[in-house]
Enzyme design. Structure first.
Site, PDB file in Angstrom:
ATOM      1  N   HIS A  64       0.844  -1.209   0.000  1.00 45.05           N
ATOM      2  CA  HIS A  64       0.000   0.000   0.000  1.00 45.05           C
ATOM      3  C   HIS A  64       0.874   1.252   0.000  1.00 45.05           C
ATOM      4  O   HIS A  64       1.467   1.613   1.017  1.00 45.05           O
ATOM      5  CB  HIS A  64      -0.910  -0.010   1.232  1.00 45.05           C
ATOM      6  CG  HIS A  64      -1.924   1.076   1.251  1.00 45.05           C
ATOM      7  ND1 HIS A  64      -3.280   0.833   1.327  1.00 45.05           N
ATOM      8  CD2 HIS A  64      -1.809   2.427   1.190  1.00 45.05           C
ATOM      9  CE1 HIS A  64      -3.941   1.975   1.326  1.00 45.05           C
ATOM     10  NE2 HIS A  64      -3.064   2.971   1.243  1.00 45.05           N
ATOM     11  N   GLN A 159      -9.806   9.644  -4.523  1.00 44.54           N
ATOM     12  CA  GLN A 159      -9.460  10.335  -3.271  1.00 44.54           C
ATOM     13  C   GLN A 159     -10.564  11.262  -2.771  1.00 44.54           C
ATOM     14  O   GLN A 159     -10.801  11.374  -1.581  1.00 44.54           O
ATOM     15  CB  GLN A 159      -8.162  11.138  -3.472  1.00 44.54           C
ATOM     16  CG  GLN A 159      -7.748  11.996  -2.290  1.00 44.54           C
ATOM     17  CD  GLN A 159      -7.245  11.196  -1.112  1.00 44.54           C
ATOM     18  OE1 GLN A 159      -6.133  10.707  -1.087  1.00 44.54           O
ATOM     19  NE2 GLN A 159      -8.102  11.031  -0.085  1.00 44.54           N
ATOM     20  N   TRP A 322       0.737  13.805   3.480  1.00 42.75           N
ATOM     21  CA  TRP A 322       0.235  13.099   4.668  1.00 42.75           C
ATOM     22  C   TRP A 322       1.361  12.688   5.600  1.00 42.75           C
ATOM     23  O   TRP A 322       1.131  12.383   6.757  1.00 42.75           O
ATOM     24  CB  TRP A 322      -0.572  11.868   4.235  1.00 42.75           C
ATOM     25  CG  TRP A 322      -1.816  12.242   3.509  1.00 42.75           C
ATOM     26  CD1 TRP A 322      -3.007  12.594   4.082  1.00 42.75           C
ATOM     27  CD2 TRP A 322      -1.998  12.355   2.084  1.00 42.75           C
ATOM     28  NE1 TRP A 322      -3.912  12.898   3.101  1.00 42.75           N
ATOM     29  CE2 TRP A 322      -3.332  12.760   1.874  1.00 42.75           C
ATOM     30  CE3 TRP A 322      -1.178  12.132   0.988  1.00 42.75           C
ATOM     31  CZ2 TRP A 322      -3.863  12.960   0.599  1.00 42.75           C
ATOM     32  CZ3 TRP A 322      -1.691  12.328  -0.283  1.00 42.75           C
ATOM     33  CH2 TRP A 322      -3.026  12.746  -0.465  1.00 42.75           C
TER      34      TRP A 322
HETATM   35  N1  17E Z   1      -5.186   9.436   1.065  1.00 38.43           N
HETATM   36  C1  17E Z   1      -5.960   8.924   2.041  1.00 38.43           C
HETATM   37  O1  17E Z   1      -7.196   9.001   1.945  1.00 38.43           O
HETATM   38  N2  17E Z   1      -5.393   8.328   3.105  1.00 38.43           N
HETATM   39  C2  17E Z   1      -4.076   8.245   3.206  1.00 38.43           C
HETATM   40  N3  17E Z   1      -3.532   7.652   4.279  1.00 38.43           N
HETATM   41  C3  17E Z   1      -3.251   8.782   2.189  1.00 38.43           C
HETATM   42  C4  17E Z   1      -3.842   9.354   1.127  1.00 38.43           C
HETATM   43  C5  17E Z   1      -1.768   8.701   2.313  1.00 38.43           C
HETATM   44 FE   FE2 Z   2      -3.545   5.029   1.722  1.00 38.15          FE
END
Ligand code: 17E
Ligand code: FE2
Length: 424
Positions: A64, A159, A322
């Protein structure tokens, strides 16, 4: 004694088995495949590597990671709150400037960093909530460009939500037409709970229609009312797709009350769902709205593992909105899992090693090409350690990386010398 000359022989390596056992053997490689494994091979080879009991392991599996956002930290700004949601907003601004070249160059640089540290199988998410699908197209090109030395799978990941903007559902489907390996989702970030449930059904419909795997960002939030994992489990159960389905993050499972979690864990056991935890990221992203006591924000890794569920670990991010840190080293991930998930027993430490190797291969459905057995492609790594425990404890360097029979990278372990009093 045969006079056969192999391409490569690794001598006196400690070959790891998924069961945790090991045996000291010689391994011969010919034409990109494992040709022979025996306690001692009499033949010679053009390249001979003396391993002196160091571990020979199948490569690390990065199950991942978001390669589309890798190496963008600080662009256009740093994530000051440290939350998932500020990260999504920063990425929304950064992704307006994406070009194919930008995505490809950062992804390939990252893949090389990973491969030099023994990662030869990668599942990446590609954000498909962006109208030109640049991230997806870039990563599909990268998948092809690197295929002679690393295997990449691409998940179409919306996303901003499948229903977050009017065009997103169509973009998700277009990504499958273009060749994404898996369908993703983010039900906890859809505008309503109903949209979240609907998105999970839509993801299963698409996966069945296009014959793809599923990997959903599921309940990546500390909200104990975020309950999409039960929807994913129900769909996996009813469609019989279980082993082809992965629930990533599932951090809310760490916040559910025990009565609900106990019931849900029983349901999960009836599916063959795969789980991916990302301890480096979620120990930093989650718990941000807590004062004290502050939650760890990681899913119930130990309990899922104890009940026989397939759990793997991901890095998730390498220098992006992030997570500003990250090097691509899967032993960092396993080391963090030992801490955050309290996997400190001996079998538990070995399990964390399996979560960055064999378990990841199971999640990615690559078991036919994974593992050190005669006749399989010669993908393997040699660690500067004599056990999984030592590898994780010291985050041991990867001395040799062999991909499809070819020596891809070497690392000389750092050597420290004690100097005080050395003149005596
Ligand atoms: N996008 C998301 O929704 N969650 C994450 N942990 C990352 C990107 C890195
Ligand atoms: Fe992720």
């Amino acid at each position: 004694m045969s006079s056969q000359m192999y391409d490569t022989i690794l001598r006196r390596g400690k070959l790891l088995h998924p069961s945790g056992s090991s045996a000291t053997v010689d391994i011969a490689i010919e034409d990109g495949k494992i040709a022979a494994i025996a306690p001692s091979l009499g033949q010679s080879a053009r390249l001979e590597l003396e391993l002196q009991g160091q571990i020979v392991s199948p490569p690390f599996v990065e199950s991942h990671v978001h390669l589309d956002s890798a190496l963008t930290v600080g662009e256009p700004r740093w994530n000051q709150s440290g939350t998932l949601f500020e990260g999504i907003e920063i990425w929304r601004d950064r992704k307006r400037d994406l070009t194919l070249e930008d995505v490809k160059q950062r992804a390939i640089t990252t893949l090389k960093q990973q491969a030099m540290q023994g990662v030869l199988f990668v599942r990446t998410h590609a954000d498909v909530s962006e109208k030109n699908l640049i991230a997806l197209k870039g990563l599909l090109e990268v998948r092809d460009h690197v295929k002679d030395w690393i295997t990449v799978q691409v998940v179409a990941f919306p996303q901003d939500g499948v229903y977050g903007s009017p065009g997103n559902a169509a973009l998700l489907e277009e990504a499958l037409v273009l060749g994404a390996d898996a369908v993703g989702g983010i039900p906890h970030y859809e505008l309503t709970r109903e949209d979240g449930v609907r998105s999970v059904h839509q993801i299963f419909d698409l996966a069945q229609q296009y014959n793809r795997l599923i990997d959903i960002h599921c309940d990546e939030i500390d909200d104990d009312q975020s309950r999409f994992l039960e929807v994913v489990a129900a769909c996996a159960f009813r469609t019989g797709m279980g082993a082809r389905v992965t629930a990533s993050h599932t951090t809310a499972l760490g916040s559910y009350n025990n009565a609900y979690a106990l019931k849900l864990m029983g349901f999960l056991q009836r599916t063959s769902l795969n789980f991916i935890a990302n301890p480096l990221i979620n120990i930093t992203l989650q718990g941000r709205t807590d004062t004290y006591p502050k939650r760890r924000g990681v899913t119930r890794v130990k309990e899922l593992w104890q009940q026989g569920q397939n759990v793997s670990l991901g890095h998730d991010c390498i220098q992006d909105p992030w997570y500003s840190l990250g090097t691509g080293n899967m032993l960092d991930v396993a080391n963090m899992a030992v801490h955050v998930c309290q996997m400190t027993g001996t079998a538990e430490i070995d399990a964390c090693y399996s979560m960055v190797t064999w378990n990841g291969a199971k999640t990615l459905h690559i078991e036919h090409q994974y593992g050190i057995e005669e006749g399989k492609p010669a993908n393997l790594i040699v660690l500067n350690a004599d056990s999984q425990y030592e590898a994780i404890r010291r985050r041991a360097s990867v001395r040799y990386v062999i991909s499809q029979g070819k020596l891809l990278a070497c690392t000389e372990p750092a050597v420290s010398q004690w100097k005080l009093g050395s003149g005596e």
